[in-house]
Design a protein around this motif. Structure first.
Motif, PDB file in Angstrom:
ATOM      1  N   LEU A 434      48.788  41.578  -4.771  1.00 57.35           N
ATOM      2  CA  LEU A 434      47.832  41.536  -3.671  1.00 57.35           C
ATOM      3  C   LEU A 434      48.611  41.561  -2.360  1.00 57.35           C
ATOM      4  O   LEU A 434      49.472  40.707  -2.114  1.00 57.35           O
ATOM      5  N   ASP A 435      48.318  42.543  -1.532  1.00 54.07           N
ATOM      6  CA  ASP A 435      49.031  42.683  -0.267  1.00 54.07           C
ATOM      7  C   ASP A 435      48.615  41.594   0.709  1.00 54.07           C
ATOM      8  O   ASP A 435      47.551  40.976   0.571  1.00 54.07           O
ATOM      9  N   SER A 436      49.442  41.385   1.688  1.00 54.32           N
ATOM     10  CA  SER A 436      49.219  40.289   2.628  1.00 54.32           C
ATOM     11  C   SER A 436      47.959  40.475   3.448  1.00 54.32           C
ATOM     12  O   SER A 436      47.447  39.522   4.015  1.00 54.32           O
ATOM     13  N   GLU A 437      47.422  41.695   3.512  1.00 53.92           N
ATOM     14  CA  GLU A 437      46.198  41.913   4.269  1.00 53.92           C
ATOM     15  C   GLU A 437      44.963  41.471   3.485  1.00 53.92           C
ATOM     16  O   GLU A 437      43.883  41.376   4.037  1.00 53.92           O
ATOM     17  N   THR A 438      45.106  41.220   2.176  1.00 53.54           N
ATOM     18  CA  THR A 438      43.967  40.855   1.347  1.00 53.54           C
ATOM     19  C   THR A 438      43.529  39.433   1.655  1.00 53.54           C
ATOM     20  O   THR A 438      44.353  38.537   1.756  1.00 53.54           O
ATOM     21  N   ALA A 439      42.238  39.222   1.770  1.00 49.73           N
ATOM     22  CA  ALA A 439      41.711  37.885   2.064  1.00 49.73           C
ATOM     23  C   ALA A 439      41.635  37.071   0.783  1.00 49.73           C
ATOM     24  O   ALA A 439      41.097  37.524  -0.221  1.00 49.73           O
ATOM     25  N   ILE A 440      42.169  35.896   0.786  1.00 54.61           N
ATOM     26  CA  ILE A 440      42.104  34.983  -0.347  1.00 54.61           C
ATOM     27  C   ILE A 440      41.424  33.704   0.138  1.00 54.61           C
ATOM     28  O   ILE A 440      41.949  33.000   0.999  1.00 54.61           O
ATOM     29  N   GLN A 444      43.408  34.868   5.960  1.00 55.66           N
ATOM     30  CA  GLN A 444      43.988  36.181   6.190  1.00 55.66           C
ATOM     31  C   GLN A 444      45.518  36.080   6.167  1.00 55.66           C
ATOM     32  O   GLN A 444      46.096  35.069   6.524  1.00 55.66           O
ATOM     33  N   GLY A 445      46.123  37.152   5.751  1.00 55.85           N
ATOM     34  CA  GLY A 445      47.576  37.219   5.789  1.00 55.85           C
ATOM     35  C   GLY A 445      48.270  36.572   4.621  1.00 55.85           C
ATOM     36  O   GLY A 445      49.493  36.505   4.585  1.00 55.85           O
ATOM     37  N   VAL A 446      47.515  36.068   3.668  1.00 54.42           N
ATOM     38  CA  VAL A 446      48.125  35.480   2.483  1.00 54.42           C
ATOM     39  C   VAL A 446      48.301  36.577   1.448  1.00 54.42           C
ATOM     40  O   VAL A 446      47.362  37.291   1.126  1.00 54.42           O
ATOM     41  N   LEU A 468      52.149  37.288  -4.701  1.00 53.14           N
ATOM     42  CA  LEU A 468      50.782  37.035  -5.146  1.00 53.14           C
ATOM     43  C   LEU A 468      50.308  38.239  -5.951  1.00 53.14           C
ATOM     44  O   LEU A 468      50.349  39.368  -5.469  1.00 53.14           O
ATOM     45  N   ALA A 469      49.895  37.990  -7.196  1.00 51.94           N
ATOM     46  CA  ALA A 469      49.467  39.078  -8.083  1.00 51.94           C
ATOM     47  C   ALA A 469      48.191  38.672  -8.798  1.00 51.94           C
ATOM     48  O   ALA A 469      47.874  37.482  -8.930  1.00 51.94           O
TER      49      ALA A 469
END
Length: 761
Positions: A434-440, A444-446, A468-469
């Motif tokens: 999961l790229d850093s732009e993906t919201a978790i 944001q940024g995680v 993060l995967a």
């Protein structure tokens, strides 16, 4: 006797009078007529043995006493049989067992095994005819047993077969009592009898004899407990789980509160097989494996994919796999060990395709796609299901068992099954970062930094990279690991893996680890490559995620200058300088190293290559001009060899420590006044700008550890102290000079000399 039995009392004295009302015999006189079966010859009676019949012979003996006739009668009963048809004995039991109500022949209901001094499938009752016990003078015709049969009614289901051979024959009794029929369970008495006969040509005139009944006690045992079959290897799951939830982790799951099913994942492009192996200790049991597969519409599956199917049961496979097992059993036994597999054909479902086309490729590392397009996961793998698969091993109802009657009699069914074991089955997809732009969870940024990013780190600093995967399969676990090629540099470690909530229709979990790296001395001015990959079940992997780490060490620029009184000219700095006792010499030291604060100090045991001078520790066997010999000699001083020399009149202070706020500028001041006793000596002083590197303490370094002074800068000055010269400070008088603590000790009158220099205006 005869007079009262067969003859009338009115008979004449000389002739026997026969009475038909008393006997059915023939009267015979002493002189018999031809054709009668009996003749009298003197005192002997002859019988015609060719005429069958029973005869009574009455013999009367007469005598006369005093002219009066007197007699006495004697009766004989003679039975004449036809020639060779004599039957002297009836059949009798050959091998009696002597059973009682407590010591009996037994049989287990539901089985056909008789139990008495061993176990056999048949029960034999032997009879024989004792033809060899006849009188020696008689001829007895050869006989055989005409039949052996029960003399009483036997329980339901008992069957028997006669085996008649010569004069020792048997009847073979077989029985499989029905446990559910209580009339066939308990204690019984089996009775048998036999009758003899001769060949057919003589049977009409043969008098057959029948044996007395011979009986046995037979106990039909009640049913035994019937344990369920048990799962054995290679079956993966044993615990009952019919009520488990197959959709745990999915956003649309509606079975909240139920335990989650065990999870299985099939891989696209291959066969998936799930084996089930079970065993029952009861040999005659017949087992079968049943898989329950959801009845989905064909279009619920990806193209060219159909529902999983179970294969044919195999028996007595032992440790063999399903494909290598040759099923082996005989009818009635050997089917108590069963093996089967659930098979799902996904060979026509390709997990990867070339981006922007339908061409198939082998995986992320495949570079054969046209126009260098990446090989990505096929959308056909988005069938996540999951399917709830259950399996159960059942005992087949044995032949001849009335299941309804058994249930009515005992309240439980006659066959016992394992519980249902269930698991969820989905098609595995590849994990991905999961790229850093993906919201978790709204943050944001995680996430994971982009592939190929270059990180900058300085010696002693620690770099922290988040990884993060996740995967589009609920319950399919993901493991994040560092690739062995190129590996990890010294100073690396990874944190334990943790789960992170994620908003997704497929899986509400992501998996996170942190990579930590602290740059070590020796790694400066290098670029380090590191790569990571996410792994899932069945060998599915993500694309590698690689980064570069650029390691920087200190880069020090150092300057040093003389400090002179205002208005006076200062000589340029040099590695060599002449100094006079009593004069003060000041230096200004400045050093800059971006991102590294510095410590500025005077070096102990200095070495000056430019000066050709050094202060070295004394070695074994050497005590000439070295630090540690107890003599202040060579170029040493109290600052760089305090063990040999008295303290110097020195002032040294670092006035500024570098930081981002002052552009990493470090400053220090040095002031020194040569003291009496240094005349004519050379004094070496080296000034060191040493970086402060986090985690590295020079005092704790071992002999083999890299020295932090690899990055230090230094400047050395070899001072030559003039002889017989003294610098007079401003406002000094001869009196103050004589009594000054810094004045030289008084010499004998013959050696007193003093050359004075004025340092003021």
């Amino acid at each position: 006797m005869g007079a009262y039995k067969c003859f009338s009392s009115s008979a004449a004295n000389t002739l026997l009078a026969y009475s038909n009302s008393l006997c059915t015999l023939t009267e015979v006189e002493a002189t018999s007529a031809p054709g009668l079966p009996v003749r009298i010859r003197g005192d002997q009676f002859d019988f015609d043995v060719n005429r069958e019949g029973t005869w009574q012979i009455t013999v009367i003996a007469y005598t006369y006493v005093s002219g009066k006739e007197m007699g006495v009668a004697v009766d004989f009963l003679v039975k004449v049989l036809s020639p060779g048809i004599s039957n002297w004995h009836s059949p009798k039991l050959a091998f009696p067992l002597g059973t009682t109500s407590t010591n009996n022949v037994q049989i287990q209901c539901g089985e056909d095994q008789w139990i008495f001094n061993g176990t056999t499938t048949s029960f034999r009752v032997y009879f024989q005819n004792e033809v060899n016990t006849k009188p020696a003078e008689c001829i007895e015709t050869a006989q055989k047993l005409r039949y052996i049969a029960p003399s009483t009614d036997l329980p339901k289901g008992v069957s028997y077969t006669q085996h008649v051979e010569s004069n020792l024959n048997y009847i073979e009794v077989t029985w499989r009592p029905q446990c559910e029929d209580l009339s066939q369970v308990g204690l019984f008495q089996f009775c048998f009898e036999a009758e003899d006969t001769v060949d057919s040509t003589s049977a009409a005139t043969f008098k057959a004899l029948r044996s007395t009944p011979s009986c046995y006690f037979v106990y039909s045992r009640p049913p035994l407990p019937n344990p369920a079959p048990v799962f054995i290897s290679p079956t993966k799951y044993y615990d009952c789980s019919e009520g488990c939830c197959e959709c745990c982790g999915l956003e649309t799951c509606t079975c909240l509160g139920s335990p989650c099913c065990n999870r299985e994942f099939a891989r696209a492009g291959s066969f998936y097989e799930f084996p089930v192996h079970a065993h029952d200790n009861y040999l005659p049991e017949v087992l079968q494996v049943n898989f329950d597969v959801p009845n989905l519409a064909p279009d619920a599956y990806p193209r060219d994919v159909y529902a999983p199917v179970q294969r044919t049961d195999k028996y007595s496979c032992g440790a063999s796999s399903y494909d290598t097992c040759t099923s082996s059993y005989i009818v009635g036994s050997g089917r108590n060990d069963v093996l089967n597999v659930l098979k799902w054909d996904l060979t026509k479902m390709y997990p990867f395709k070339c981006a922007n086309s339908s061409l198939q490729c082998s995986g992320p590392s495949d570079t054969t796609c046209p126009n260098a397009a990446p090989c990505i996961e096929s959308s056909s793998t988005n069938f996540v299901g999951p399917l709830k698969i259950c399996y159960q091993v059942q005992e087949q109802l044995r032949i001849g068992v009335d299941g309804a009657l058994w249930l009515q009699t005992y309240g439980i069914p006659p066959n016992n099954n394992t519980c249902k074991v269930c698991f969820s089955l989905a098609i595995a997809s590849s994990p991905f970062f999961l790229d850093s732009e993906t919201a978790i969870s709204g943050d944001q940024g995680v996430g994971t930094q982009p592939n190929g990013r270059i990180f900058t780190v300085f010696l002693g600093d620690t770099l922290n990279i988040q990884l993060l995967a996740t995967i589009n399969n609920a319950g399919q676990d993901v493991t994040i690991a560092m690739l062995a090629d190129p590996g990890a540099p010294l100073g690396s470690f990874m944190t334990p893996q943790e789960t992170v909530p994620r908003t997704s229709p497929y899986n509400n979990l992501a998996y996170r680890r942190y990579y930590n790296y602290t740059a070590q001395i020796g790694q400066e001015d290098t670029q380090i490559s590191i790569c990571f990959q996410a792994y899932a079940g069945n060998g599915m992997t993500s694309l590698p995620r690689c980064f570069y780490i650029q390691v920087y060490g200190p880069s020090i620029s150092m300057s040093i200058s003389n400090v002179c009184p205002p208005g006076s000219a200062c000589p340029p700095i040099s590695n060599f300088a002449n100094v006079t006792i009593g004069c003060e010499y000041d230096l200004s030291i400045s050093a800059v190293s971006p991102y590294f604060p510095l410590s500025i100090m005077e070096e102990e045991m200095p070495v000056c290559d430019e000066c050709g001078a050094s202060v070295l520790p004394c070695q074994a066997g050497s005590s000439d001009q070295c630090c540690g010999n107890g003599v202040c000699d060579g170029v040493e001083s109290g600052s760089n060899c305090p063990s040999d020399c008295p303290a110097d009149n020195v002032q040294f202070m670092q006035t500024a420590v570098g930081s981002a706020a002052n552009s990493w500028k470090n400053e220090a001041g040095f002031a020194w006044m040569p003291s009496r006793g240094m005349e004519g000596r050379d004094i070496l002083r080296c000034f060191l700008a040493r970086p402060k590197i986090s985690g590295f303490d020079p005092a704790k370094l071992g002999p083999n550890d890299p020295s932090i002074d690899l990055f230090s800068k230094k400047f050395c000055i070899l001072y030559s102290v003039e002889r017989c010269r003294y610098c007079v400070p401003q406002s000094s008088t001869l009196s103050t000079l004589v009594h000054s603590p810094s004045s030289p000790p008084r010499s004998p009158p013959s050696h007193r000399c003093r050359r004075l220099f004025w340092t003021g205006d």
